[in-house]
Design a protein around this motif. Structure first.
Motif: not given
Lengths: 177, 564
Positions: B410-413, B492-499, B501-505
């Motif tokens: 998901f490329r999210r922290e 935790i999962v829903v929070g991470s997927v939506f909120f 921090r987006k990881l850079a490429e």
């Protein structure tokens, strides 16, 4: 690593560590012991479920049960006939929505051929507190030879879900000296 | 062809990631978590109702909730997540494009609509037939239709997985043999095909019967074939979660399998023998011979159990070997003491391993013994057992790997890390409690799928022993704990997927920490150098517990009325 292709191309030639081999041998042997334990119990144990079963129409089974009730009823209890069939005889227990019919009165240390079948859906014969559990199907008659080894009052709970009245389906078996 | 595929390069692993596969993994994982939340909520309602002091729902709603609970967690959550695992283990781990992403989306659409149709049918109240829907009790046609659609969708997903293996092989995206984790996923997919075929064979006629087009379905034939789906599908779970154990051991420790040959043969045992397990459900039914029961219930002399016992050593063994290679060599257990217990991926995986073996595994073998089944069939012992396997085993393992997959795919922290540290413990211990106390109540004779253990409305009274009521109260408390753990996971999962921090490429996620894959654990596989005394000790404890518990139950059996 387990997430990358094996580092040795010819991985099936790699030797197996001794400790793994020992565990495989122990686990395999234990499996054989458990397997032969079931066979051993058929000879040495007293608790083996019979394989005797027949296909039967519900109304035919109900008639057998009614004949037994007519012949051996000794009293009535809460609307249920109480039946005291002679030792060694064939006894019938009907499972239906939501009753075990009739109440059986058996003698301690005597054998009976207990016939079980359902009139409608599946039910679960759960003899408590002895804890003997057998599935009861419509259209099939299972015959189990039972020898009650202690006197008392036993409940027959239904332990296969059979609709909204499932939790009211309780029967009774008396074992007398 | 492959030049048209949109790839990105994973900064953590260096693998090429097919974005089409990535999207499908996301969709399936999200659907899985949604149904876990719904099914888990129904499970909580069931447990609160079976808690004698609370007795929450009325009877009709209880049976409805129980039907929905089984369906949503046992089938929908797990199979959706398994689809994500299959796509991950093929396209991602093999560095390949996904074969036929359109087919994969079709499968996903069928699964989703099937799950919704069956859920609606259940919620309408006329299909409270339990997950097993034993004939001649009849549900509304959409109940069966939804499950059939779901199964067809899953079958297509398996097809996409097989196709991807072919594509990867042909396009030479990897060297040598597929990774062990992919091999485990392949095992799961092969068993899934058998399982789904069995489901179709029995549920299609049953659908026609509920539509009035077929007059009679034999209840014993139904049950035998239904369980070829119902139990074998649990073996998909076992294969999948064992693959996940190996994956987490590799991702967290850089662990290498002790022996590829042994681990792969153990997976092969599953393919060869696990299908026999529908016999586990037929041990006290009329019309089967003892020979049939003994051979089938033992998976042909316990050869599939052997497979699990082998994994039970090789998974912790590979972790121990990796840790020792890093210098954690003091005593028997420094490797385990200094394991990253604060990393939810590891904590969840290790508890899954222990609970699956000690609770789910041992109880399953004991209960599946031909004669011992007499004292357990349809009591609460049965759900006690499978909450040990499917929830403490499979679900906990799947939760654990989510903590790794969310940042990677998901490329999210990950957010709420403190909560994530606690989550596997709260959920795992909660579920272990559920399993143990249900097994306890079952040993005391309490029926499963039963609204009222006091029998207050029955004409003829019967009372279970008071210890059984204590067991059900404790079960309720631990169910609340497990539900809390489940809620933590969803948050935790829903929070991470939506909120999150987006990881850079090209940014590596900072959590959970994954060791550099160059860690020096390449060559401990040879028979002279391998030292895993801690694992040997743990396996020894397991074996002693297994043997003792097995014979204790023969003792219990010998105390019931003589039968023949």
């Amino acid at each position: 690593m387990a997430i990358t292709p094996p580092s040795e191309r010819i991985w099936w030639r790699q030797p197996i560590a001794r400790i793994e081999l020992i565990w495989i041998i122990i686990a395999f042997t234990w499996g054989l012991i458990m397997f032969f334990m079931m066979i051993y119990w058929h000879g040495a144990g007293e608790q083996n479920l019979s394989n005797e079963a027949y296909q039967i129409k519900p109304q035919v089974f109900a008639k057998h049960a009614q004949d037994m009730i007519d012949e051996y009823q000794v009293r009535e209890e809460s609307g249920f006939p109480v039946v005291h069939p002679p030792p060694g005889s064939d006894v019938y227990l009907i499972a239906r929505l939501w009753q075990w019919w009739p109440i059986l009165e058996l003698e301690k240390d005597q054998s009976y051929r207990l016939h079980l079948s359902s009139m409608d859906w599946q039910h679960g014969f759960s003899l408590q507190p002895v804890n003997i559990n057998v599935q009861v199907h419509p259209g099939y008659e299972m015959v189990i030879t039972v020898r009650p080894d202690r006197a008392g009052e036993f409940g027959v709970v239904c332990n296969e879900f059979c609709g909204i009245g499932h939790h009211m389906m309780v029967g009774k078996i008396y074992v007398v000296e | 062809m492959s030049s048209l595929i949109d790839f990105r390069t994973c900064p953590t692993t260096g693998l090429k990631v097919d974005r089409a596969a990535e999207k499908l993994i996301k969709a399936n994982a999200v659907a899985a978590v949604v149904f876990l939340a719904i099914g888990g909520l129904f499970g909580l309602l069931v447990a609160l109702t079976r808690w004698p002091a609370v007795h929450f729902l009325p009877a009709d709603m209880f049976y409805l909730a129980l039907t929905a609970h089984g369906l949503d967690v046992l089938l929908v959550w797990i199979i959706f997540f398994e689809m994500a695992v299959l796509y991950f283990a093929s396209a991602i781990l093999l560095n390949s494009r996904l074969a036929g992403p359109k087919w994969a989306w079709t499968g996903f659409g069928l699964m989703l609509s099937g799950a919704l149709i069956t859920n609606v049918a259940v919620l309408q109240g006329q299909s409270s037939v339990m997950f097993t829907s034993y004939v001649p009790m009849m549900a509304e046609p959409p109940f069966y239709l939804g499950i059939i659609l779901f199964a067809v969708g899953a079958l297509i997903g398996c097809g996409v997985f097989f196709g991807t293996l072919v594509v990867a092989k042909r396009e030479k995206t990897y060297e040598g043999s597929v990774p062990l984790v992919t091999f485990g996923a392949l095992t799961a997919a092969i068993i899934a095909v058998f399982t789904i075929a069995s489901g179709a064979i029995i549920l299609i006629p049953t659908l026609l019967w509920s539509l009035g087009l077929v007059s009679h379905i034999d209840p014993i034939i139904y049950k035998t074939i239904w369980w070829a789906m119902g139990h074998s599908s649990q073996q998909i779970n076992v294969s999948a979660h064992v693959a996940v154990w190996y994956a987490i051991a590799a991702m967290v420790f850089g662990a290498k399998p002790l022996s590829e040959k042994v681990s792969r043969t153990a997976f092969l045992m599953y393919i060869l023998f696990l299908q026999l397990a529908s016999a586990h459900h037929m041990l006290v039914e009329p019309g089967f011979s003892s020979e049939w029961k003994i051979f089938n219930t033992s998976y042909a002399m316990y050869l599939a159990v052997l497979g699990s016992m082998v994994h039970g050593m090789t998974v912790p063994g590979s972790i121990e070997a990796a840790q020792r290679a890093r210098g954690l060599t003091k005593g028997m257990f420094e490797w385990l003491r200094k394991a990253p217990w604060g990393n939810p991926a590891f904590a969840g995986m290790f508890m899954s391993l222990v609970f699956f073996g000690f609770i789910g595994g041992i109880s399953g073998v004991v209960m599946g013994t031909e004669q011992i089944n007499l004292i357990m069939h349809n009591t609460l012992y049965v759900p006690g057992h499978f909450h040990g396997t499917v929830v403490a085993g499979t679900t906990l393992a799947f939760m654990a790997i989510t903590y790794i997959l969310v940042p990677l795919i998901f490329r999210r922290e990950l957010v709420l890390r403190k909560l994530a540290t606690w989550q596997p413990y709260v959920f795992g211990i909660g579920v272990a409690g559920i399993s143990v106390f249900m097994m306890g109540a079952g040993t005391l004779g309490v029926a499963r799928r039963h609204w009222d253990m006091t029998f207050a409305d029955a004409i003829l009274p019967f009372d279970y022993p008071s210890a059984a009521f204590l067991m059900m109260g404790l079960n309720g408390i631990f169910a609340v704990m497990a539900a809390l753990g489940g809620l933590m996971y969803v948050v935790i999962v829903v929070g991470s997927v939506f909120f999150g921090r987006k990881l850079a490429e090209d940014e590596k996620p900072s959590y959970p920490e994954v060791p550099p894959d160059s860690a020096a654990v390449g060559h401990y596989g040879s028979s002279e150098s391998l030292k895993i005394p801690g694992t040997a000790f743990l396996v020894g404890i397991f074996f002693v517990a297994f043997v003792l518990y097995y014979f204790v139950n023969w003792k219990y059996l010998s105390e019931i009325w003589p039968l023949s």
